[in-house]
Design a protein around this motif. Structure first.
Motif, PDB file in Angstrom:
ATOM      1  N   THR A 112       0.803  -1.132   0.002  1.00  0.00           N
ATOM      2  CA  THR A 112      -0.021   0.228  -0.162  1.00  0.00           C
ATOM      3  C   THR A 112       1.001   1.198  -0.184  1.00  0.00           C
ATOM      4  N   GLY A 113       0.400   2.331  -0.529  1.00  0.00           N
ATOM      5  CA  GLY A 113       1.132   3.544  -0.701  1.00  0.00           C
ATOM      6  C   GLY A 113       1.357   4.000   0.765  1.00  0.00           C
ATOM      7  N   LYS A 114       0.541   3.891   1.755  1.00  0.00           N
ATOM      8  CA  LYS A 114       0.829   4.209   3.324  1.00  0.00           C
ATOM      9  C   LYS A 114       1.982   3.535   3.798  1.00  0.00           C
ATOM     10  N   VAL A 115       2.068   2.072   3.584  1.00  0.00           N
ATOM     11  CA  VAL A 115       3.232   1.561   4.159  1.00  0.00           C
ATOM     12  C   VAL A 115       4.400   1.970   3.488  1.00  0.00           C
ATOM     13  N   CYS A 116       4.532   2.186   1.962  1.00  0.00           N
ATOM     14  CA  CYS A 116       5.660   2.711   1.349  1.00  0.00           C
ATOM     15  C   CYS A 116       6.139   3.922   2.058  1.00  0.00           C
ATOM     16  N   ALA A 117       5.079   4.831   1.966  1.00  0.00           N
ATOM     17  CA  ALA A 117       5.415   6.135   2.535  1.00  0.00           C
ATOM     18  C   ALA A 117       6.054   6.115   4.175  1.00  0.00           C
ATOM     19  N   ASP A 118       5.268   5.327   4.812  1.00  0.00           N
ATOM     20  CA  ASP A 118       5.665   5.318   6.134  1.00  0.00           C
ATOM     21  C   ASP A 118       7.118   4.912   6.268  1.00  0.00           C
ATOM     22  N   LEU A 119       7.523   4.026   5.483  1.00  0.00           N
ATOM     23  CA  LEU A 119       8.915   3.568   5.537  1.00  0.00           C
ATOM     24  C   LEU A 119       9.920   4.106   4.565  1.00  0.00           C
ATOM     25  N   MET A 120       9.679   3.968   3.442  1.00  0.00           N
ATOM     26  CA  MET A 120      10.684   4.790   2.299  1.00  0.00           C
ATOM     27  C   MET A 120      10.452   6.112   2.358  1.00  0.00           C
ATOM     28  N   ASP A 121       9.784   6.840   2.637  1.00  0.00           N
ATOM     29  CA  ASP A 121       9.703   8.250   2.663  1.00  0.00           C
ATOM     30  C   ASP A 121       9.828   8.774   4.095  1.00  0.00           C
ATOM     31  N   ARG A 122       9.085   8.261   4.973  1.00  0.00           N
ATOM     32  CA  ARG A 122       9.460   8.902   6.283  1.00  0.00           C
ATOM     33  C   ARG A 122      10.381   8.437   7.046  1.00  0.00           C
ATOM     34  N   ARG A 123      10.990   7.286   6.736  1.00  0.00           N
ATOM     35  CA  ARG A 123      12.218   6.738   7.687  1.00  0.00           C
ATOM     36  C   ARG A 123      13.138   6.639   6.407  1.00  0.00           C
ATOM     37  N   SER A 124      13.287   7.249   5.523  1.00  0.00           N
ATOM     38  CA  SER A 124      14.101   7.248   4.340  1.00  0.00           C
ATOM     39  C   SER A 124      15.870   7.025   4.843  1.00  0.00           C
ATOM     40  N   VAL A 125      15.977   7.602   6.190  1.00  0.00           N
ATOM     41  CA  VAL A 125      17.356   7.790   6.514  1.00  0.00           C
ATOM     42  C   VAL A 125      18.064   6.294   6.562  1.00  0.00           C
ATOM     43  N   ILE A 126      16.885   5.392   6.772  1.00  0.00           N
ATOM     44  CA  ILE A 126      17.506   4.069   6.995  1.00  0.00           C
ATOM     45  C   ILE A 126      17.252   3.102   5.848  1.00  0.00           C
ATOM     46  N   TYR A 127      16.203   3.594   5.124  1.00  0.00           N
ATOM     47  CA  TYR A 127      15.496   2.640   3.709  1.00  0.00           C
ATOM     48  C   TYR A 127      16.112   3.177   2.353  1.00  0.00           C
ATOM     49  N   SER A 128      17.262   3.919   2.344  1.00  0.00           N
ATOM     50  CA  SER A 128      17.515   4.252   0.988  1.00  0.00           C
ATOM     51  C   SER A 128      18.726   3.427   0.391  1.00  0.00           C
ATOM     52  N   ASP A 129      19.134   2.600   1.051  1.00  0.00           N
ATOM     53  CA  ASP A 129      20.383   1.791   0.146  1.00  0.00           C
ATOM     54  C   ASP A 129      19.895   1.146  -0.829  1.00  0.00           C
ATOM     55  N   ARG A 130      20.587   0.433  -1.561  1.00  0.00           N
ATOM     56  CA  ARG A 130      20.244  -0.598  -2.696  1.00  0.00           C
ATOM     57  C   ARG A 130      20.934  -1.968  -2.265  1.00  0.00           C
ATOM     58  N   PRO A 131      20.314  -2.904  -2.688  1.00  0.00           N
ATOM     59  CA  PRO A 131      21.172  -4.470  -2.388  1.00  0.00           C
ATOM     60  C   PRO A 131      22.494  -4.380  -3.154  1.00  0.00           C
ATOM     61  N   ARG A 132      23.309  -5.309  -2.764  1.00  0.00           N
ATOM     62  CA  ARG A 132      24.603  -5.116  -3.272  1.00  0.00           C
ATOM     63  C   ARG A 132      24.598  -5.848  -4.572  1.00  0.00           C
ATOM     64  N   PHE A 133      24.958  -5.262  -5.863  1.00  0.00           N
ATOM     65  CA  PHE A 133      25.103  -5.765  -7.004  1.00  0.00           C
ATOM     66  C   PHE A 133      26.658  -5.858  -7.309  1.00  0.00           C
ATOM     67  N   ILE A 134      27.311  -7.021  -7.040  1.00  0.00           N
ATOM     68  CA  ILE A 134      28.679  -6.906  -7.394  1.00  0.00           C
ATOM     69  C   ILE A 134      29.322  -6.659  -8.833  1.00  0.00           C
ATOM     70  N   MET A 135      28.652  -7.498  -9.463  1.00  0.00           N
ATOM     71  CA  MET A 135      29.201  -7.533 -10.892  1.00  0.00           C
ATOM     72  C   MET A 135      28.245  -6.277 -11.724  1.00  0.00           C
ATOM     73  N   ALA A 136      27.028  -6.079 -11.555  1.00  0.00           N
ATOM     74  CA  ALA A 136      26.464  -4.939 -12.222  1.00  0.00           C
ATOM     75  C   ALA A 136      26.925  -3.513 -11.660  1.00  0.00           C
ATOM     76  N   SER A 137      27.284  -3.278 -10.459  1.00  0.00           N
ATOM     77  CA  SER A 137      27.369  -2.085  -9.868  1.00  0.00           C
ATOM     78  C   SER A 137      29.015  -1.860  -9.680  1.00  0.00           C
ATOM     79  N   GLU A 138      29.634  -2.823  -8.855  1.00  0.00           N
ATOM     80  CA  GLU A 138      31.015  -2.840  -8.739  1.00  0.00           C
ATOM     81  C   GLU A 138      31.921  -2.938  -9.761  1.00  0.00           C
ATOM     82  N   ILE A 139      31.709  -4.022 -10.523  1.00  0.00           N
ATOM     83  CA  ILE A 139      32.644  -4.196 -11.377  1.00  0.00           C
ATOM     84  C   ILE A 139      32.447  -3.631 -12.886  1.00  0.00           C
ATOM     85  N   LEU A 140      31.120  -3.846 -13.372  1.00  0.00           N
ATOM     86  CA  LEU A 140      30.896  -3.216 -14.663  1.00  0.00           C
ATOM     87  C   LEU A 140      30.846  -1.710 -14.730  1.00  0.00           C
ATOM     88  N   THR A 141      30.295  -1.115 -13.686  1.00  0.00           N
ATOM     89  CA  THR A 141      30.088   0.374 -13.582  1.00  0.00           C
ATOM     90  C   THR A 141      30.996   1.002 -12.508  1.00  0.00           C
TER      91      THR A 141
END
Ligand code: HEM
Length: 527
Positions: free
Chosen positions: A96-125
């Motif tokens: 729901t939009g409310k849960v997304c906003a509660d967590l990813m907007d209102r607690r964005s300070v701890i919900y803003s990382d991305r999963p680790r993509f070793i090949m795609a992020s660290e090596i290729l780019t």
């Protein structure tokens, strides 16, 4: 599209130096996961979800396509926050939009990382792909620089490029309407390329430069798919020396080549800026001497290239949905055209100054974005600290997915949500001067641009490009379903789509595009 130079390392069990030992490595990975699994003591209840199988949890229960439908179905069964276990990796899907906003907007300070993509992020780019970068100093620098060149006011600098390209698109549609999809893709690629690097309109969507950047984007997305590279399961393999790891050697080589390519593109902009005679572009803003973004030369070059890569297919895909929805809904099309004729008249193409006077057209655009987001599950976020929500415990490292497709169809906010109804963006008596409010949508009326600190940084540019193309197309042509030999309309199947990993767009369909007046071409001026 798979990159042949990397393909030899794509499978887990290939004839590489390492692949001879692949079974051993898989065994080790399994052991590591088992040990960490048994050692884990959850501090509280994890959100409910479907029962999985031992060790692998729900990993094999996710369908390969239409995943968002499954998440919506599970959401109805288990509630707005769905807990899954992906072979030991905790994952929650927010429905729901409310849960997304509660967590990813209102607690964005701890919900803003991305999963680790070793090949795609660290090596290729080299960690410089802003959309995949972990939440840290590199991402902050890239994001800030991107914001400075793309925020609401900054994006106005690109209006002339967008108006020019929309006019060319209309001309192309009038000349060879059957190739409408190619025309849209050429037009948007050309718009984004010129916004970033400036230059001349691109002649075709197969432009070699564009093709190279698109190939890179696809390579990266493919590399990020689960199971593509063993290193994602056994992260210490990242530190193997190059001579032992062909996949890593080839990835690094790709990175070097792509870096050279991007630096070359930006050098052209630098040369123009140095002469003092240049049109403003995202690139010129990046390289302008004294600009305060503090990016290294490599970061500048990668940011510009990725902005092009991230912006093209997403915007063109949305226009694909617009064409489908117009063919399916002639009544909405007619209403928008009547508004355009009233405000703009029939003697000139619309422009950005008309925007505020076209509420129904703006509502059509919002409804297209809501009805089928090109990124139905957004990009995954990663929780950076242990957290509690509504009595549930979410451990640090949890992958957080927003079911944007499902949220955009939440019947509580979007009644009769499967219907294409731009009127929903106005108050009950459909007074076009009174906009309906939708909480927690960043002022968009839908959730298609994502959440929190990771919300789409290009959304103003995307909204501008969508507006000028949609209003120009509607001004110039009618979009209809073809008629079969039996005299009946051939209705395109609105449930068929193509998911290329980057965006979800409708499957190719036929529509009839005809000029609204015989002399519409003459009104386009000397293009
Ligand atoms: C209709 C078109 C578009 C849609 C629907 C769209 C949607 C999205 C979504 C859902 C995300 C992930 C947000 C999240 O993690 O919560 C995203 C991220 C991103 N978008 Fe877009 N986008 C569009 C156009 C563009 C354009 C035109 C650009 C560039 C000019 C762009 C650049 C980016 C970048 C760089 C990110 C990564 C942001 C970050 O991780 O900090 N997008 N977009």
């Amino acid at each position: 599209m798979e990159d042949p130079s990397l393909a030899s390392s794509n499978s887990l069990l290939r004839t590489d130096v390492l692949s001879r030992n692949a079974y051993l490595l898989i065994g080790l990975a399994t052991l590591t996961l088992l040990v960490s699994w048994f050692n884990k003591k959850p501090k509280g209840p994890f959100p409910p979800g479907p029962k999985g199988i031992p060790f692998f949890g729900n990993a094999f229960q996710l369908p390969h396509s239409y995943t968002w439908f499954k998440f919506t179905e599970w959401g109805e069964q288990y509630g707005p926050i769905l807990g899954l276990n992906m072979a030991g990796q905790p994952m929650v899907v927010l429905n729901t939009g409310k849960v997304c906003a509660d967590l990813m907007d209102r607690r964005s300070v701890i919900y803003s990382d991305r999963p680790r993509f070793i090949m795609a992020s660290e090596i290729l780019t080299g960690g410089m792909l802003v959309g995949f970068a972990n939440y840290g100093p590199i991402w902050r620098r890239l994001r800030k620089a991107a914001h400075l060149g793309l925020h609401l006011r900054a994006a106005e600098a690109y209006y002339p490029i967008e108006e020019r390209e929309a006019a060319i698109l209309v001309k192309d549609l009038l000349q060879s309407p059957e190739s409408w999809d190619s025309h849209i893709r050429r037009s948007i690629a050309s718009t984004m390329f010129n916004v970033v690097y400036n230059g001349k309109p691109l002649a075709t969507k197969e432009d070699p430069t564009v093709a190279k950047i698109n190939a890179l984007m696809h390579r990266v997305v493919q590399a990020a798919l689960p199971g593509r590279f063993l290193v994602e399961i056994i992260p210490w393999m990242r530190y193997l020396p190059d001579w032992m790891a062909g996949w890593k050697r080839r990835g690094k080589q790709r990175f070097r080549e792509d870096s050279e390519m991007f630096k070359g593109f930006l050098q052209n902009v630098k040369n123009e800026v140095a002469t003092g005679e240049y049109e403003p572009s995202f690139g010129s803003h990046l390289v302008y001497p004294g600009n305060p973004h503090g990016l290294s030369k490599d970061e500048e070059a990668w940011l510009a290239g990725i902005i092009f890569g991230a912006g093209s297919d997403s915007t063109a895909g949305t226009l694909g949905w617009f064409m489908l929805l117009m063919a399916l809904h002639p009544e909405a099309q007619k209403k928008a055209q009547e508004e355009i004729d009233r405000v703009v008249g029939r003697h000139r193409l619309p422009n950005f100054e008309d925007r505020d006077s076209l509420p129904y057209v703006n509502a059509v655009i919002q409804e297209v974005l809501r009805w089928h987001p090109v990124s139905p599950l957004g990009l995954p976020h990663r929780l950076m600290e242990d957290d509690w929500y509504e009595g549930y415990f979410l451990p640090k490292g949890t992958i957080v997915v927003s079911n944007i497709y499902g949220i955009n169809r939440d019947p509580e906010f979007f009644p009769d949500s499967d219907a294409f109804r731009p009127e929903r963006y106005y108050n009950e008596d459909e007074d076009l001067t009174k906009k309906a409010e939708f909480d927690d949508t960043h002022g968009q009326g839908h959730y298609s641009y994502g959440f929190g600190r990771r919300v789409c940084v290009g959304m103003n540019l995307a909204n501008n490009a969508l507006f000028i193309n949609i209003v120009s197309i509607l001004w110039a042509v009618n979009i209809n379903c073809p008629v079969g030999p039996d005299g009946k309309k051939i209705i395109p199947d609105r449930t068929k789509f193509i998911d290329d990993g980057l965006v979800v767009r409708p499957e190719q369909f036929d529509c009839v595009i005809e000029p609204r007046e015989h002399d519409v071409n003459d009104k386009l001026g000397g293009l």
